[in-house]
Scaffold this motif. Structure first.
Motif, PDB file in Angstrom:
ATOM      1  N   GLU A  62      21.852  -5.517   4.147  1.00 16.41           N
ATOM      2  CA  GLU A  62      21.024  -5.702   2.954  1.00 16.41           C
ATOM      3  C   GLU A  62      19.570  -6.012   3.320  1.00 16.41           C
ATOM      4  OE1 GLU A  62      21.923  -5.181  -0.037  1.00 16.41           O
ATOM      5  OE2 GLU A  62      24.110  -5.197   0.054  1.00 16.41           O
ATOM      6  N   LEU A  63      19.272  -6.126   4.601  1.00 16.33           N
ATOM      7  CA  LEU A  63      17.933  -6.514   5.055  1.00 16.33           C
ATOM      8  C   LEU A  63      16.815  -5.673   4.440  1.00 16.33           C
ATOM      9  CD1 LEU A  63      16.127  -8.219   6.964  1.00 16.33           C
ATOM     10  CD2 LEU A  63      16.539  -6.471   8.707  1.00 16.33           C
ATOM     11  N   PRO A  64      16.856  -4.330   4.505  1.00 13.88           N
ATOM     12  CA  PRO A  64      15.735  -3.567   3.941  1.00 13.88           C
ATOM     13  C   PRO A  64      15.605  -3.723   2.431  1.00 13.88           C
ATOM     14  CG  PRO A  64      17.511  -2.091   4.590  1.00 13.88           C
ATOM     15  CD  PRO A  64      17.853  -3.445   5.130  1.00 13.88           C
ATOM     16  N   VAL A  65      16.720  -3.918   1.737  1.00 15.74           N
ATOM     17  CA  VAL A  65      16.666  -4.112   0.291  1.00 15.74           C
ATOM     18  C   VAL A  65      15.915  -5.395  -0.035  1.00 15.74           C
ATOM     19  CG1 VAL A  65      18.022  -4.318  -1.821  1.00 15.74           C
ATOM     20  CG2 VAL A  65      18.864  -2.902   0.049  1.00 15.74           C
ATOM     21  N   VAL A  66      16.269  -6.471   0.666  1.00 20.37           N
ATOM     22  CA  VAL A  66      15.640  -7.767   0.422  1.00 20.37           C
ATOM     23  C   VAL A  66      14.146  -7.715   0.750  1.00 20.37           C
ATOM     24  CG1 VAL A  66      15.585 -10.191   1.132  1.00 20.37           C
ATOM     25  CG2 VAL A  66      17.780  -9.036   0.807  1.00 20.37           C
ATOM     26  N   LEU A  67      13.797  -7.140   1.905  1.00 26.22           N
ATOM     27  CA  LEU A  67      12.387  -7.089   2.303  1.00 26.22           C
ATOM     28  C   LEU A  67      11.586  -6.171   1.388  1.00 26.22           C
ATOM     29  CD1 LEU A  67      12.606  -7.075   6.206  1.00 26.22           C
ATOM     30  CD2 LEU A  67      12.087  -8.981   4.675  1.00 26.22           C
ATOM     31  N   TRP A  68      12.187  -5.088   0.928  1.00 29.38           N
ATOM     32  CA  TRP A  68      11.493  -4.184   0.011  1.00 29.38           C
ATOM     33  C   TRP A  68      11.177  -4.883  -1.313  1.00 29.38           C
ATOM     34  CZ3 TRP A  68      13.481  -1.729  -4.577  1.00 29.38           C
ATOM     35  CH2 TRP A  68      12.618  -0.777  -5.126  1.00 29.38           C
ATOM     36  N   VAL A  69      12.159  -5.600  -1.847  1.00 29.55           N
ATOM     37  CA  VAL A  69      11.928  -6.339  -3.093  1.00 29.55           C
ATOM     38  C   VAL A  69      10.856  -7.396  -2.891  1.00 29.55           C
ATOM     39  CG1 VAL A  69      12.964  -7.906  -4.770  1.00 29.55           C
ATOM     40  CG2 VAL A  69      14.230  -5.897  -4.026  1.00 29.55           C
ATOM     41  N   LEU A  70      10.934  -8.123  -1.771  1.00 27.45           N
ATOM     42  CA  LEU A  70       9.916  -9.139  -1.485  1.00 27.45           C
ATOM     43  C   LEU A  70       8.530  -8.511  -1.332  1.00 27.45           C
ATOM     44  CD1 LEU A  70      11.813 -11.466   1.028  1.00 27.45           C
ATOM     45  CD2 LEU A  70      11.352 -11.878  -1.396  1.00 27.45           C
ATOM     46  N   GLY A  71       8.497  -7.300  -0.757  1.00 29.10           N
ATOM     47  CA  GLY A  71       7.228  -6.589  -0.643  1.00 29.10           C
ATOM     48  C   GLY A  71       6.694  -6.157  -1.993  1.00 29.10           C
ATOM     49  N   ARG A  72       7.577  -5.725  -2.878  1.00 32.84           N
ATOM     50  CA  ARG A  72       7.144  -5.288  -4.208  1.00 32.84           C
ATOM     51  C   ARG A  72       6.568  -6.441  -5.026  1.00 32.84           C
ATOM     52  NH1 ARG A  72       8.518  -0.171  -6.310  1.00 32.84           N
ATOM     53  NH2 ARG A  72       7.314  -0.941  -8.095  1.00 32.84           N
ATOM     54  N   THR A 100       4.940   0.934  -0.294  1.00 31.18           N
ATOM     55  CA  THR A 100       4.788   0.219  -1.565  1.00 31.18           C
ATOM     56  C   THR A 100       3.362  -0.290  -1.738  1.00 31.18           C
ATOM     57  OG1 THR A 100       7.106  -0.459  -1.584  1.00 31.18           O
ATOM     58  CG2 THR A 100       5.584  -1.764  -2.900  1.00 31.18           C
ATOM     59  N   GLU A 101       2.803  -0.848  -0.672  1.00 29.91           N
ATOM     60  CA  GLU A 101       1.432  -1.346  -0.738  1.00 29.91           C
ATOM     61  C   GLU A 101       0.439  -0.212  -0.983  1.00 29.91           C
ATOM     62  OE1 GLU A 101       2.050  -5.097   2.361  1.00 29.91           O
ATOM     63  OE2 GLU A 101       1.058  -3.256   3.009  1.00 29.91           O
ATOM     64  N   LYS A 102       0.679   0.936  -0.347  1.00 33.92           N
ATOM     65  CA  LYS A 102      -0.208   2.087  -0.549  1.00 33.92           C
ATOM     66  C   LYS A 102      -0.155   2.558  -1.993  1.00 33.92           C
ATOM     67  CE  LYS A 102      -1.177   6.707   1.268  1.00 33.92           C
ATOM     68  NZ  LYS A 102      -0.751   7.757   2.248  1.00 33.92           N
ATOM     69  N   THR A 103       1.059   2.613  -2.554  1.00 37.73           N
ATOM     70  CA  THR A 103       1.214   3.019  -3.955  1.00 37.73           C
ATOM     71  C   THR A 103       0.530   2.027  -4.881  1.00 37.73           C
ATOM     72  OG1 THR A 103       3.338   4.062  -3.443  1.00 37.73           O
ATOM     73  CG2 THR A 103       2.887   3.563  -5.754  1.00 37.73           C
ATOM     74  N   ARG A 104       0.676   0.733  -4.586  1.00 34.91           N
ATOM     75  CA  ARG A 104       0.058  -0.296  -5.432  1.00 34.91           C
ATOM     76  C   ARG A 104      -1.463  -0.175  -5.395  1.00 34.91           C
ATOM     77  NH1 ARG A 104       1.531  -4.745  -2.913  1.00 34.91           N
ATOM     78  NH2 ARG A 104       3.583  -4.826  -3.874  1.00 34.91           N
ATOM     79  N   ARG A 105      -2.020   0.068  -4.193  1.00 35.97           N
ATOM     80  CA  ARG A 105      -3.479   0.210  -4.084  1.00 35.97           C
ATOM     81  C   ARG A 105      -3.965   1.437  -4.842  1.00 35.97           C
ATOM     82  NH1 ARG A 105      -2.502  -1.444   1.355  1.00 35.97           N
ATOM     83  NH2 ARG A 105      -2.498   0.746   2.012  1.00 35.97           N
ATOM     84  N   GLY A 106      -3.203   2.541  -4.743  1.00 44.01           N
ATOM     85  CA  GLY A 106      -3.587   3.749  -5.471  1.00 44.01           C
ATOM     86  C   GLY A 106      -3.561   3.542  -6.970  1.00 44.01           C
ATOM     87  N   THR A 107      -2.537   2.839  -7.443  1.00 45.87           N
ATOM     88  CA  THR A 107      -2.438   2.557  -8.879  1.00 45.87           C
ATOM     89  C   THR A 107      -3.576   1.675  -9.347  1.00 45.87           C
ATOM     90  OG1 THR A 107      -0.014   2.725  -8.753  1.00 45.87           O
ATOM     91  CG2 THR A 107      -0.940   1.622 -10.682  1.00 45.87           C
ATOM     92  N   ALA A 108      -3.901   0.657  -8.548  1.00 44.65           N
ATOM     93  CA  ALA A 108      -4.995  -0.248  -8.913  1.00 44.65           C
ATOM     94  C   ALA A 108      -6.318   0.488  -8.918  1.00 44.65           C
ATOM     95  CB  ALA A 108      -5.036  -1.426  -7.936  1.00 44.65           C
ATOM     96  N   ARG A 109      -6.521   1.392  -7.955  1.00 43.70           N
ATOM     97  CA  ARG A 109      -7.776   2.157  -7.883  1.00 43.70           C
ATOM     98  C   ARG A 109      -7.897   3.082  -9.097  1.00 43.70           C
ATOM     99  NH1 ARG A 109      -6.780   4.665  -3.546  1.00 43.70           N
ATOM    100  NH2 ARG A 109      -7.328   2.907  -2.189  1.00 43.70           N
ATOM    101  N   ALA A 110      -6.777   3.734  -9.450  1.00 42.98           N
ATOM    102  CA  ALA A 110      -6.811   4.631 -10.598  1.00 42.98           C
ATOM    103  C   ALA A 110      -7.080   3.865 -11.891  1.00 42.98           C
ATOM    104  CB  ALA A 110      -5.486   5.389 -10.709  1.00 42.98           C
ATOM    105  N   THR A 111      -6.496   2.683 -11.998  1.00 42.85           N
ATOM    106  CA  THR A 111      -6.713   1.866 -13.187  1.00 42.85           C
ATOM    107  C   THR A 111      -8.158   1.426 -13.292  1.00 42.85           C
ATOM    108  OG1 THR A 111      -4.438   1.050 -13.076  1.00 42.85           O
ATOM    109  CG2 THR A 111      -5.978  -0.214 -14.406  1.00 42.85           C
TER     110      THR A 111
END
Length: 255
Positions: A172-182, A239-250
């Motif tokens: 479950e390690l990647p699931v937990v870290l992915w959620v924590l990253g999100r 996830t971080e790249k997607t978040r930055r792209g969304t913030a830039r577009a906004t």
């Protein structure tokens, strides 16, 4: 779990949180019991399936007390029930923490449940097809020239199911870290910086889960866990790249 700043919902009291926790635990337990009832109807087949990693190494399993066969069937039924109920249990856990999350984070529920269930099954499968055959071959080979194994059904099933269970949890390690990253608790850069310590912890976890002390069996779990940690870094970075792209577009949209 909720707060007006995050969810726009009324603030819950401690008593409300405890009542919600009790309700979610009750639903999860009910799902496990229902799954266990189904598992008990197939207990004999499941026990035979769990014996397969020891094919050619063990004869028939034995029992040393009148209630041991019943205990074995119940244990297998509960394990099967837990596996069948895993999506429900994970959903109840998500439903409990969801009110305290922001709107974008709330949409991760299905991914958390679906991916989490798949990772658990993948870990259990890794134990069943890789760890257990190698471990049993090693352990039962010790003193085989003058010792004859007579393993009780309860001890064998406890051994097998424990390894499968904790291997599933470890995956479950990647699931937990992915959620924590999100949700912004960890970053890809931080995970990279912590890599040496993380690898050490993962090797210790693999040593605790692996039933033998030889390096081959240890590597059978430690290497996949290290790979999952690297996968987690890639996923968090994406996830971080997607978040930055969304913030830039906004921001550009506001201009």
């Amino acid at each position: 779990m909720s707060s007006p700043e995050r969810s726009g919902e009324p603030r819950l009291t401690l008593a409300d949180h405890l009542e919600e926790l009790r309700r979610r635990l009750g639903l999860g337990l009910a799902a496990v019991l229902f799954g266990a009832g189904i598992g008990l109807t197939q207990a004999e087949r499941l026990i035979g399936w769990l014996q397969r990693p020891a094919d050619g190494l063990l004869g028939r399993l034995v029992f040393f007390s009148p209630i041991e066969p019943l205990q074995a069937h119940l244990a297998v039924g509960v394990l099967a029930g837990t596996l069948l109920a895993m999506p429900v249990v994970l959903w109840q856990a998500w439903a409990f923490i969801r009110p305290g999350l922001q709107a974008p984070e709330r949409r991760l529920g299905l991914a958390f449940v679906g991916w989490g269930s798949a990772q658990f099954l993948l870990g259990a499968a890794c134990a069943y097809y890789l760890l257990l055959p190698a471990a049993l071959r090693f352990l039962l080979g010790i003193g085989s020239w003058y010792l004859e194994p007579a393993v009780s059904v309860s001890r064998y099933l406890s051994f097998v199911t424990t390894v499968m269970w904790w291997s599933g949890v470890a995956f479950e390690l990647p699931v937990v870290l992915w959620v924590l990253g999100r949700v912004g608790v960890v970053t890809a850069e931080w995970l990279r910086q912590q890599r040496p310590y993380a690898i050490l912890v993962l090797v210790i976890v693999a040593a605790l889960v692996t039933p033998t002390t030889d390096p081959v069996n240890l590597a059978l779990l430690a290497v996949p866990l290290a790979g999952l940690y690297e996968l987690s870094i890639v996923l968090v970075a994406a996830t971080e790249k997607t978040r930055r792209g969304t913030a830039r577009a906004t921001e550009e949209g506001r201009r």
